[in-house]
Design an enzyme around this catalytic site. Structure first.
Site, PDB file in Angstrom:
ATOM      1  N   PRO A   1       0.794  -1.220   0.000  1.00 56.53           N
ATOM      2  CA  PRO A   1       0.000   0.000   0.000  1.00 56.53           C
ATOM      3  C   PRO A   1       0.836   1.284   0.000  1.00 56.53           C
ATOM      4  O   PRO A   1       1.853   1.371   0.667  1.00 56.53           O
ATOM      5  CB  PRO A   1      -0.836  -0.097   1.282  1.00 56.53           C
ATOM      6  CG  PRO A   1      -0.290  -1.213   2.064  1.00 56.53           C
ATOM      7  CD  PRO A   1       0.526  -2.064   1.167  1.00 56.53           C
ATOM      8  N   ASN A   2       0.345   2.215  -0.782  1.00 56.93           N
ATOM      9  CA  ASN A   2       0.849   3.581  -0.898  1.00 56.93           C
ATOM     10  C   ASN A   2       2.185   3.705  -1.631  1.00 56.93           C
ATOM     11  O   ASN A   2       2.646   4.817  -1.869  1.00 56.93           O
ATOM     12  CB  ASN A   2       0.940   4.255   0.483  1.00 56.93           C
ATOM     13  CG  ASN A   2      -0.404   4.328   1.145  1.00 56.93           C
ATOM     14  OD1 ASN A   2      -1.374   4.772   0.540  1.00 56.93           O
ATOM     15  ND2 ASN A   2      -0.488   3.855   2.380  1.00 56.93           N
TER      16      ASN A   2
ATOM     17  N   ARG B   1       4.987  11.182  -2.222  1.00 55.38           N
ATOM     18  CA  ARG B   1       4.549  10.904  -0.847  1.00 55.38           C
ATOM     19  C   ARG B   1       5.693  11.130   0.140  1.00 55.38           C
ATOM     20  O   ARG B   1       6.743  10.511   0.012  1.00 55.38           O
ATOM     21  CB  ARG B   1       4.104   9.445  -0.773  1.00 55.38           C
ATOM     22  CG  ARG B   1       3.786   8.973   0.611  1.00 55.38           C
ATOM     23  CD  ARG B   1       3.551   7.476   0.638  1.00 55.38           C
ATOM     24  NE  ARG B   1       3.294   7.059   2.004  1.00 55.38           N
ATOM     25  CZ  ARG B   1       3.643   5.887   2.475  1.00 55.38           C
ATOM     26  NH1 ARG B   1       4.249   5.003   1.707  1.00 55.38           N
ATOM     27  NH2 ARG B   1       3.385   5.589   3.719  1.00 55.38           N
TER      28      ARG B   1
ATOM     29  N   TYR C   1      10.781   9.232   1.914  1.00 46.90           N
ATOM     30  CA  TYR C   1      10.890   8.258   0.834  1.00 46.90           C
ATOM     31  C   TYR C   1      11.647   8.756  -0.388  1.00 46.90           C
ATOM     32  O   TYR C   1      11.888   7.980  -1.315  1.00 46.90           O
ATOM     33  CB  TYR C   1       9.488   7.798   0.411  1.00 46.90           C
ATOM     34  CG  TYR C   1       8.736   7.133   1.539  1.00 46.90           C
ATOM     35  CD1 TYR C   1       9.092   5.863   1.980  1.00 46.90           C
ATOM     36  CD2 TYR C   1       7.681   7.777   2.174  1.00 46.90           C
ATOM     37  CE1 TYR C   1       8.417   5.259   3.021  1.00 46.90           C
ATOM     38  CE2 TYR C   1       6.992   7.174   3.216  1.00 46.90           C
ATOM     39  CZ  TYR C   1       7.370   5.916   3.635  1.00 46.90           C
ATOM     40  OH  TYR C   1       6.694   5.306   4.669  1.00 46.90           O
TER      41      TYR C   1
ATOM     42  N   ASN D   1       8.043  -5.513  -0.511  1.00 48.85           N
ATOM     43  CA  ASN D   1       7.882  -4.363   0.368  1.00 48.85           C
ATOM     44  C   ASN D   1       6.406  -4.338   0.747  1.00 48.85           C
ATOM     45  O   ASN D   1       5.576  -3.840  -0.014  1.00 48.85           O
ATOM     46  CB  ASN D   1       8.290  -3.059  -0.309  1.00 48.85           C
ATOM     47  CG  ASN D   1       8.224  -1.875   0.633  1.00 48.85           C
ATOM     48  OD1 ASN D   1       7.522  -1.905   1.639  1.00 48.85           O
ATOM     49  ND2 ASN D   1       8.943  -0.818   0.300  1.00 48.85           N
TER      50      ASN D   1
ATOM     51  N   ALA E   1       2.661  -0.936   5.103  1.00 55.19           N
ATOM     52  CA  ALA E   1       2.075  -1.016   6.446  1.00 55.19           C
ATOM     53  C   ALA E   1       1.618  -2.427   6.801  1.00 55.19           C
ATOM     54  O   ALA E   1       1.500  -2.750   7.994  1.00 55.19           O
ATOM     55  CB  ALA E   1       0.913  -0.038   6.568  1.00 55.19           C
TER      56      ALA E   1
ATOM     57  N   HIS F   1       3.424  -4.797   9.627  1.00 55.86           N
ATOM     58  CA  HIS F   1       3.279  -4.766  11.069  1.00 55.86           C
ATOM     59  C   HIS F   1       2.116  -5.588  11.610  1.00 55.86           C
ATOM     60  O   HIS F   1       2.026  -5.792  12.822  1.00 55.86           O
ATOM     61  CB  HIS F   1       3.153  -3.311  11.529  1.00 55.86           C
ATOM     62  CG  HIS F   1       4.120  -2.418  10.838  1.00 55.86           C
ATOM     63  ND1 HIS F   1       5.494  -2.545  10.994  1.00 55.86           N
ATOM     64  CD2 HIS F   1       3.945  -1.434   9.923  1.00 55.86           C
ATOM     65  CE1 HIS F   1       6.098  -1.646  10.230  1.00 55.86           C
ATOM     66  NE2 HIS F   1       5.182  -0.971   9.561  1.00 55.86           N
TER      67      HIS F   1
ATOM     68  N   ASP G   1       1.818 -15.742   6.497  1.00 54.97           N
ATOM     69  CA  ASP G   1       1.534 -17.155   6.240  1.00 54.97           C
ATOM     70  C   ASP G   1       1.729 -17.507   4.773  1.00 54.97           C
ATOM     71  O   ASP G   1       2.180 -18.612   4.449  1.00 54.97           O
ATOM     72  CB  ASP G   1       0.119 -17.504   6.692  1.00 54.97           C
ATOM     73  CG  ASP G   1      -0.024 -17.523   8.207  1.00 54.97           C
ATOM     74  OD1 ASP G   1       1.009 -17.470   8.927  1.00 54.97           O
ATOM     75  OD2 ASP G   1      -1.180 -17.580   8.683  1.00 54.97           O
TER      76      ASP G   1
ATOM     77  N   GLU H   1      12.457  -9.088   2.446  1.00 53.00           N
ATOM     78  CA  GLU H   1      11.605  -7.957   2.808  1.00 53.00           C
ATOM     79  C   GLU H   1      12.427  -6.677   2.685  1.00 53.00           C
ATOM     80  O   GLU H   1      13.545  -6.594   3.204  1.00 53.00           O
ATOM     81  CB  GLU H   1      11.108  -8.137   4.245  1.00 53.00           C
ATOM     82  CG  GLU H   1      10.183  -7.049   4.710  1.00 53.00           C
ATOM     83  CD  GLU H   1       9.738  -7.230   6.155  1.00 53.00           C
ATOM     84  OE1 GLU H   1       9.471  -6.216   6.795  1.00 53.00           O
ATOM     85  OE2 GLU H   1       9.661  -8.393   6.641  1.00 53.00           O
TER      86      GLU H   1
ATOM     87  N   HIS I   1      12.384  -2.315   2.922  1.00 50.63           N
ATOM     88  CA  HIS I   1      11.753  -1.059   3.323  1.00 50.63           C
ATOM     89  C   HIS I   1      12.669   0.084   2.913  1.00 50.63           C
ATOM     90  O   HIS I   1      13.888   0.016   3.119  1.00 50.63           O
ATOM     91  CB  HIS I   1      11.478  -1.025   4.827  1.00 50.63           C
ATOM     92  CG  HIS I   1      10.502  -2.056   5.243  1.00 50.63           C
ATOM     93  ND1 HIS I   1       9.143  -1.900   5.036  1.00 50.63           N
ATOM     94  CD2 HIS I   1      10.674  -3.285   5.779  1.00 50.63           C
ATOM     95  CE1 HIS I   1       8.530  -2.991   5.451  1.00 50.63           C
ATOM     96  NE2 HIS I   1       9.433  -3.843   5.897  1.00 50.63           N
ATOM     97  N   ILE I   2      12.097   1.109   2.338  1.00 57.30           N
ATOM     98  CA  ILE I   2      12.856   2.245   1.840  1.00 57.30           C
ATOM     99  C   ILE I   2      13.461   3.036   2.992  1.00 57.30           C
ATOM    100  O   ILE I   2      14.628   3.432   2.949  1.00 57.30           O
ATOM    101  CB  ILE I   2      11.956   3.129   0.961  1.00 57.30           C
ATOM    102  CG1 ILE I   2      11.493   2.327  -0.255  1.00 57.30           C
ATOM    103  CG2 ILE I   2      12.670   4.414   0.546  1.00 57.30           C
ATOM    104  CD1 ILE I   2      10.322   2.934  -1.004  1.00 57.30           C
ATOM    105  N   SER I   3      12.679   3.249   4.034  1.00 56.78           N
ATOM    106  CA  SER I   3      13.159   3.998   5.195  1.00 56.78           C
ATOM    107  C   SER I   3      13.673   3.028   6.266  1.00 56.78           C
ATOM    108  O   SER I   3      13.388   1.825   6.225  1.00 56.78           O
ATOM    109  CB  SER I   3      12.042   4.866   5.773  1.00 56.78           C
ATOM    110  OG  SER I   3      11.029   4.057   6.344  1.00 56.78           O
TER     111      SER I   3
ATOM    112  N   ARG J   1      11.855   5.327  13.100  1.00 57.88           N
ATOM    113  CA  ARG J   1      10.554   5.998  12.949  1.00 57.88           C
ATOM    114  C   ARG J   1       9.642   5.654  14.125  1.00 57.88           C
ATOM    115  O   ARG J   1      10.105   5.186  15.158  1.00 57.88           O
ATOM    116  CB  ARG J   1       9.950   5.584  11.601  1.00 57.88           C
ATOM    117  CG  ARG J   1      10.853   6.048  10.425  1.00 57.88           C
ATOM    118  CD  ARG J   1      10.271   5.746   9.092  1.00 57.88           C
ATOM    119  NE  ARG J   1       9.026   6.495   8.900  1.00 57.88           N
ATOM    120  CZ  ARG J   1       8.132   6.207   7.971  1.00 57.88           C
ATOM    121  NH1 ARG J   1       8.326   5.197   7.148  1.00 57.88           N
ATOM    122  NH2 ARG J   1       7.024   6.930   7.845  1.00 57.88           N
TER     123      ARG J   1
END
Length: 141
Positions: free
Chosen positions: A10-11, A18, A23, A75, A78, A81, A88, A99, A101-103, A108
């Site tokens: 998402p996003n 954004r 990002y 990626n 959200a 979490h 699964d 996995e 993540h950009i940040s 954070r």
């Protein structure tokens, strides 16, 4: 031909616009172009998918469970979490999943510090911007 699948949650379709302080200004298409160039040097194909819907990501994980899939770059945004369903699905398939993540999620908000998906992944790369996708790609060789 072997392939790598890149799944974005998402996003991430809003990259470049954004929260640029978090990002950056590069878009999802910029990342895809960079990975396509890298894949060309390895004679690998790359399939890209982005969705704001959990079930779509699960379907693509299932669809990627094939012999020609060298690995999956995920990626989950959200969903990282709290999506035990994506966790699964990752656990249920054969190709290794990295996995990304950009940040740096650990720098954070505290709710971003826990990944329910990381324990079933080959590894986790975070905090290197879009270069994290390149690092994940290289991890399959």
């Amino acid at each position: 031909m072997k392939r790598i699948v890149v799944l974005n949650g998402p996003n991430l379709n809003l990259l470049g616009n954004r929260e640029v302080s978090v990002y950056g200004t590069d878009s999802l298409k910029d990342m895809e172009n960079s990975l396509q160039k890298l894949a060309h040097t390895k004679n690998i194909s790359v399939d890209f998918f982005q969705s704001n819907h959990e079930g779509d990501i699960i379907d693509w994980l299932h669809e990627s469970n094939k012999e020609d899939t060298l690995g999956i770059i995920l990626n989950p945004g959200a969903f990282t979490h709290y999506s035990y369903a994506i966790r699964d699905a990752v656990a249920a398939i054969q190709p290794p999943v990295v996995e990304v993540h950009i940040s740096n999620v650990h720098a954070r908000e505290s709710f971003r510090h826990q990944s329910v998906i990381a324990p079933v992944c080959k590894g986790q790369i975070l905090g290197f911007g879009l270069k994290g996708y390149d690092l994940a790609f290289q991890s399959f060789f």
